[in-house]
Design a protein around this motif. Structure first.
Motif, PDB file in Angstrom:
ATOM      1  N   ALA A  57      18.841 -18.242  29.115  1.00 39.53           N
ATOM      2  CA  ALA A  57      19.170 -19.540  28.714  1.00 39.53           C
ATOM      3  C   ALA A  57      20.529 -19.358  27.742  1.00 39.53           C
ATOM      4  CB  ALA A  57      18.015 -19.854  27.370  1.00 39.53           C
ATOM      5  N   GLY A  80      12.172 -17.714  32.300  1.00 40.84           N
ATOM      6  CA  GLY A  80      13.509 -17.968  31.561  1.00 40.84           C
ATOM      7  C   GLY A  80      13.144 -17.085  30.089  1.00 40.84           C
ATOM      8  N   THR A 102      16.138 -27.374  34.572  1.00 41.30           N
ATOM      9  CA  THR A 102      16.142 -26.147  35.379  1.00 41.30           C
ATOM     10  C   THR A 102      15.055 -26.539  36.870  1.00 41.30           C
ATOM     11  OG1 THR A 102      17.093 -24.765  34.051  1.00 41.30           O
ATOM     12  CG2 THR A 102      15.776 -23.751  35.901  1.00 41.30           C
ATOM     13  N   LEU A 139       6.961 -30.853  32.856  1.00 36.71           N
ATOM     14  CA  LEU A 139       7.070 -29.236  33.493  1.00 36.71           C
ATOM     15  C   LEU A 139       5.977 -29.253  34.770  1.00 36.71           C
ATOM     16  CD1 LEU A 139       7.396 -27.186  30.128  1.00 36.71           C
ATOM     17  CD2 LEU A 139       9.033 -27.726  32.069  1.00 36.71           C
ATOM     18  N   SER A 160      19.763 -25.695  26.519  1.00 36.26           N
ATOM     19  CA  SER A 160      19.184 -25.247  28.067  1.00 36.26           C
ATOM     20  C   SER A 160      17.524 -25.600  28.062  1.00 36.26           C
ATOM     21  CB  SER A 160      19.303 -23.539  28.027  1.00 36.26           C
ATOM     22  OG  SER A 160      20.706 -23.252  27.793  1.00 36.26           O
ATOM     23  N   TYR A 161      17.595 -26.703  28.682  1.00 31.66           N
ATOM     24  CA  TYR A 161      16.050 -27.113  28.674  1.00 31.66           C
ATOM     25  C   TYR A 161      15.417 -26.796  30.222  1.00 31.66           C
ATOM     26  CZ  TYR A 161      16.964 -30.400  24.829  1.00 31.66           C
ATOM     27  OH  TYR A 161      17.214 -30.759  23.637  1.00 31.66           O
ATOM     28  N   THR A 162      14.345 -26.238  30.166  1.00 31.91           N
ATOM     29  CA  THR A 162      13.567 -25.516  31.287  1.00 31.91           C
ATOM     30  C   THR A 162      13.547 -26.759  32.206  1.00 31.91           C
ATOM     31  OG1 THR A 162      12.595 -23.927  29.985  1.00 31.91           O
ATOM     32  CG2 THR A 162      11.554 -24.388  32.043  1.00 31.91           C
ATOM     33  N   LEU A 202       6.313 -21.503  37.308  1.00 32.92           N
ATOM     34  CA  LEU A 202       7.105 -21.306  35.773  1.00 32.92           C
ATOM     35  C   LEU A 202       6.149 -20.284  35.111  1.00 32.92           C
ATOM     36  CD1 LEU A 202       9.306 -21.919  33.659  1.00 32.92           C
ATOM     37  CD2 LEU A 202       7.582 -23.662  32.671  1.00 32.92           C
ATOM     38  N   TRP A 229       7.722 -28.196  23.629  1.00 33.40           N
ATOM     39  CA  TRP A 229       8.950 -28.152  24.687  1.00 33.40           C
ATOM     40  C   TRP A 229       9.279 -29.380  25.034  1.00 33.40           C
ATOM     41  CZ3 TRP A 229       8.922 -23.636  28.866  1.00 33.40           C
ATOM     42  CH2 TRP A 229       8.669 -22.459  28.216  1.00 33.40           C
ATOM     43  N   GLU A 274      21.864 -21.918  33.766  1.00 34.34           N
ATOM     44  CA  GLU A 274      21.794 -22.486  32.488  1.00 34.34           C
ATOM     45  C   GLU A 274      23.221 -22.197  31.793  1.00 34.34           C
ATOM     46  OE1 GLU A 274      18.125 -21.923  30.409  1.00 34.34           O
ATOM     47  OE2 GLU A 274      17.165 -22.872  32.058  1.00 34.34           O
ATOM     48  N   VAL A 297       9.919 -18.656  38.205  1.00 34.77           N
ATOM     49  CA  VAL A 297      10.937 -18.947  37.489  1.00 34.77           C
ATOM     50  C   VAL A 297      10.657 -18.370  36.023  1.00 34.77           C
ATOM     51  CG1 VAL A 297      12.334 -20.691  36.021  1.00 34.77           C
ATOM     52  CG2 VAL A 297      11.711 -21.080  38.402  1.00 34.77           C
TER      53      VAL A 297
END
Ligand code: ATP
Length: 220
Positions: A39, A8, A87, A121, A82-84, A102, A115, A75, A6
């Motif tokens: 995002a 972003g 996702t 995460l 838009s929070y990772t 990630l 973050w 997103e 992923v």
């Protein structure tokens, strides 16, 4: 076990710095796919200049002929910031049997503890930190975390979560903000972005000066 990557960003616009690194990570780590996730409303920075749909369209045009690099528009469809972490949680639910990696730059890693729900995460995914030659690793707690969680080789991404793999990538000193400034001052982003992205930039007028935007009928 296949690993989903992923990556972003605002991609405002996507440029060959992003694309070359994405390709190197995809191939070097043997990921089954690397999802590029634009995002819609990034929490940590000013609102992007080009509309989210156009940024996604530019990304799709840029990776259309590269197997393994795919655009994930989730997103854009989610309300709010838009929070990772959201996702990654969604991907976990969709692909319970797959590990997630990630992918972030070393510069982004240095600010990881700002973050949203950042510790989560690492419960949901491994981290792949792209290191460009000359990039300085962070000090303090994040340096300790990196050493404690460091993975020795890409094969370790296939199981679990919470590991950190440092992946060297080619340094291309290109930034989206410099490209926007170049276009806004009447310049040409040729060779900094793919031809298809350049075409979309000019057709939409998304980075042109306000007066030029009216002339080209572009949207914002
Ligand atoms: P801006 O100049 O507007 O800040 P950017 O290109 O740096 O834009 P994003 O599009 O949000 O920013 O970048 C997404 C991700 O790509 C980030 O993790 C960032 O570290 C990484 N990235 C940005 N530029 C490069 C580059 N030239 N090479 C490798 N990675 C990059």
């Amino acid at each position: 076990m296949p690993v989903t990557g992923v990556f972003g960003g605002t991609f405002d616009p996507v440029h060959i710095g992003h694309l070359r690194c994405a390709l190197e990570v995809l191939l070097r780590l043997g990921l089954s796919e690397l999802r590029l996730v634009p995002a819609a409303r990034p929490p940590h920075r000013p609102a992007p200049v080009a509309p989210a749909v156009l940024r996604a369209e530019m990304l799709e045009a840029a990776v259309a002929d590269q197997p393994g690099l795919v655009v994930d528009r989730r997103e854009l469809d989610r309300p709010g910031l838009s929070y990772t972490v959201d996702t990654l949680a969604e991907l976990r639910r969709e692909q319970p049997g797959r590990a997630i990696a990630l992918v972030i730059g070393m510069d982004a890693y240095a600010g990881l503890d700002r973050w949203h729900r950042w510790e989560q995460l690492l419960e949901l995914a491994h981290l792949v930190v792209m290191q460009r030659p000359g990039a300085v690793p962070p000090g303090g707690a994040l340096a300790g975390l990196l050493e404690a969680r460091r993975l020795a080789e890409p094969a370790e991404l296939a199981r679990g979560s919470g590991g950190i793999l440092v992946c060297p990538v080619t340094a291309l000193d290109i930034s989206a903000s410099a490209i926007r400034a170049e276009v806004a001052s009447g310049g040409d982003p040729r060779y900094l972005v793919t031809d298809a992205v350049r075409r979309l930039i000019f057709e939409s007028g998304c980075y042109a000066r306000a007066a030029d935007r009216v002339a080209t009928g572009g949207t914002e």
